[in-house]
Design a protein around this motif. Structure first.
Motif, short mmCIF file in Angstrom:
data_model
loop_
_atom_site.label_atom_id
_atom_site.label_comp_id
_atom_site.label_asym_id
_atom_site.label_seq_id
_atom_site.Cartn_x
_atom_site.Cartn_y
_atom_site.Cartn_z
N ASP A 43 -22.66 -45.00 -16.31
CA ASP A 43 -21.48 -45.39 -15.73
C ASP A 43 -21.34 -46.71 -15.09
O ASP A 43 -20.53 -46.72 -14.12
CB ASP A 43 -20.78 -44.28 -14.81
N ASN A 45 -20.44 -50.58 -14.99
CA ASN A 45 -19.16 -51.21 -15.43
C ASN A 45 -19.52 -52.06 -16.80
O ASN A 45 -20.57 -52.55 -16.76
CB ASN A 45 -18.86 -52.27 -14.36
N LYS A 47 -18.48 -54.84 -17.95
CA LYS A 47 -18.62 -56.42 -17.94
C LYS A 47 -20.06 -56.44 -17.09
O LYS A 47 -20.74 -57.61 -17.60
CB LYS A 47 -17.73 -56.97 -17.11
N GLN A 228 -17.54 -45.08 -11.50
CA GLN A 228 -16.57 -46.20 -11.37
C GLN A 228 -15.56 -46.00 -10.45
O GLN A 228 -15.02 -47.04 -10.24
CB GLN A 228 -16.14 -46.35 -12.90
N VAL A 231 -16.37 -48.01 -7.74
CA VAL A 231 -16.41 -49.44 -7.78
C VAL A 231 -14.87 -49.87 -7.74
O VAL A 231 -14.88 -51.07 -7.12
CB VAL A 231 -16.94 -50.06 -9.02
N ASN A 232 -13.90 -49.16 -8.33
CA ASN A 232 -12.44 -49.50 -8.29
C ASN A 232 -12.23 -49.53 -6.77
O ASN A 232 -11.39 -50.42 -6.32
CB ASN A 232 -11.61 -48.65 -9.02
N GLU A 235 -13.35 -52.47 -4.91
CA GLU A 235 -12.64 -53.71 -5.16
C GLU A 235 -11.47 -53.87 -4.35
O GLU A 235 -11.22 -54.80 -3.92
CB GLU A 235 -12.46 -53.91 -6.61
N GLY A 258 -24.07 -45.55 -11.54
CA GLY A 258 -23.29 -46.72 -11.73
C GLY A 258 -22.61 -47.33 -10.67
O GLY A 258 -22.47 -48.79 -10.83
N SER A 262 -23.20 -51.39 -9.97
CA SER A 262 -21.91 -52.22 -10.15
C SER A 262 -21.48 -52.85 -9.10
O SER A 262 -20.79 -53.94 -9.07
CB SER A 262 -20.72 -51.46 -10.97
N VAL A 266 -19.47 -56.55 -8.83
CA VAL A 266 -17.92 -56.62 -8.75
C VAL A 266 -17.16 -57.18 -7.54
O VAL A 266 -16.40 -58.08 -7.61
CB VAL A 266 -17.39 -55.31 -9.01
#
Length: 450
Positions: A43, A45, A47, A228, A231-232, A235, A258, A262, A266
């Motif tokens: 999991d 990211n 990119k 993820q 991570v969002n 951000e 993940g 990440s 990010v």
């Protein structure tokens, strides 16, 4: 161990290339394809994976690898260095204000473990860095948060500043910092409100607290098991608050890794700490290089040594060595030793820090049953002081009494006694061998730990 699935995939992949005397571009291509799949399954990211694989590929087919005497080893070195860089490179230490107190804002969504992590961080600062922290309860929307922080404060014998639920959180934060100055506290850790999702009201309030107290650190607490989503969230918080670092919780759980791999890429903000369990001392500084080593099966000897230094009594260890040499090791010594080792953390985690442990015969799928260890402790604790010192006193009635006291069958008592006697015999044999080696050339074996 955290990242278990990812670790298995990556270790199997690099093992294929490890011993190669010559590495071709096709070898590298196949390896990076497997690495890419492993990271995506964890999991990470998309990119981030793409950039990571590109960097590894470019370096792995470069002159530094192709012209080396051990190209397989060089490829693994490249993967480790890029994995370390992906998680932040060097360890990012906590900021310290020139004019105490150092102010830390804890932010994050509900359910990430923010309040508990606030207590854990305070405990770490006091225990490891000998600092004096003040906890500030600024989450007025969830009354349980204030009660929870006050309970943690009592457990840790640490002051908690609160003004209830009817006062503006900005005023609570400001007054908390003022009290810390008056009491000469070195750190102020502010537990702020969370929501189930990022919203304007939450961010406005956090921005106001930030403007009011000018924190030295803003730590975002994220649940690493959310992958993820974590991570969002990072951000979003970073865009609106300019966080200074991340604390990952539940890194000991069934996490695919993940988030940890990440977040730095990010947000460009480092992971500073990681929660490794539910207990209040189960949090540690995040070391990207050490984590990369563990993921790749190279162990984490430095963390293992640090845990031993913190939890093992050096004087007792020397006394124990003497007892082992003279074969006067007792059940009391055994119980004490078990306690010191268990204080270092879950045993399967400790084994995971040993280089190559995952490749050792029998270690790969080893699951250490903590209940079994509890049973052993219960049996020993059910013995009298004389029985612990001299197990030869044991007869059928004594064994029956001990089994009943421990809530275990007599067969387990017999097994423990037999194993203990065998262990003592082995210690005596090793000592005799060592003495033979010293006394007469050519006799005995040289045991490095004796």
């Amino acid at each position: 161990m955290a990242f278990e699935g990812l670790a298995d995939r990556l270790q199997n992949t690099i093992q294929k290339i490890k011993g190669k005397g010559k590495v071709t571009e096709q070898d590298v291509k196949e390896m990076t394809r497997e690495v890419r799949l492993a990271l995506l399954e964890a999991d990470v990211n998309f990119k981030v994976v793409k950039d990571f694989v590109k960097k590894v590929k470019e370096r792995a087919v470069g002159q530094e690898v192709m012209d080396s005497l051990t190209p397989g080893q060089q490829v693994i070195k490249v993967v480790k260095e890029e994995l370390t860089a992906l998680m932040g490179g060097d360890q990012s230490k906590i900021a310290v204000s020139d004019r105490p107190p150092t102010v830390i804002m804890m932010v994050g969504l509900q359910g990430a473990g923010k309040t508990t992590t606030t207590g854990k961080l305070a405990n770490l600062l006091r225990k490891k860095h000998n600092r004096k922290p003040l906890l500030v309860a600024a989450d007025i929307y969830r009354p349980a948060a204030i009660n929870q922080l006050e309970t943690l404060g009592k457990q840790l014998s640490m002051p908690v500043f609160s003004m209830g639920t009817e006062v503006n959180p900005v005023d609570i934060a400001k007054k908390g910092v003022e009290q810390a100055k008056e009491n000469h506290d070195e750190y102020v850790i502010i537990d702020t409100a969370g929501r189930l999702h990022v919203d304007t009201d939450l961010m406005d309030e956090l921005a106001q607290i930030k403007d009011a107290v000018k924190p030295d650190e803003i730590f975002l607490v994220v649940d690493s098991m959310t992958g993820q989503d974590a991570v969002n969230v990072a951000e979003n918080f970073n865009d609106q608050l300019d966080i200074s670092g991340v604390i990952l919780t539940k890194l000991d759980g069934d996490t695919r890794g993940g988030a940890a791999l990440s977040i730095k890429a990010v947000t460009d903000k480092p992971i500073k700490f990681a929660g490794t369990g539910e207990k209040l001392d189960e949090i540690e500084a995040f070391h990207p290089e050490r984590m990369a080593s563990r993921i790749l099966g190279m162990g984490d000897v430095l963390s293992l040594i640090e845990k031993a230094q913190e939890n093992v009594d050096e004087k007792k260890a020397k006394e124990l060595e003497q007892k082992m040499r003279s074969a006067s090791f007792t059940f009391d010594d055994f119980l004490d030793q078990m306690g010191q080792v268990r204080n270092m953390g879950p045993l399967d985690d400790l084994i995971g820090m040993m280089p190559g442990a995952n490749k050792m015969k029998g270690m790969k799928n080893l699951e250490i049953d903590e209940k079994q260890i509890n049973h052993v402790e219960a049996i020993i604790q059910s013995m009298t002081a004389k029985e612990r010192q001299d197990p030869s006193l044991m007869n059928a009635s004594r064994k029956k009494r001990i089994a009943k006291g421990a809530g275990r069958p007599v067969s387990e008592v017999n097994r423990l006694l037999k194993q203990f006697e065998e262990m003592k015999k082995m210690m005596k044999q090793m000592t005799n061998m060592q003495q033979g080696k010293k006394g007469k050339k050519g006799k005995g074996l040289n045991f490095p730990f004796m």
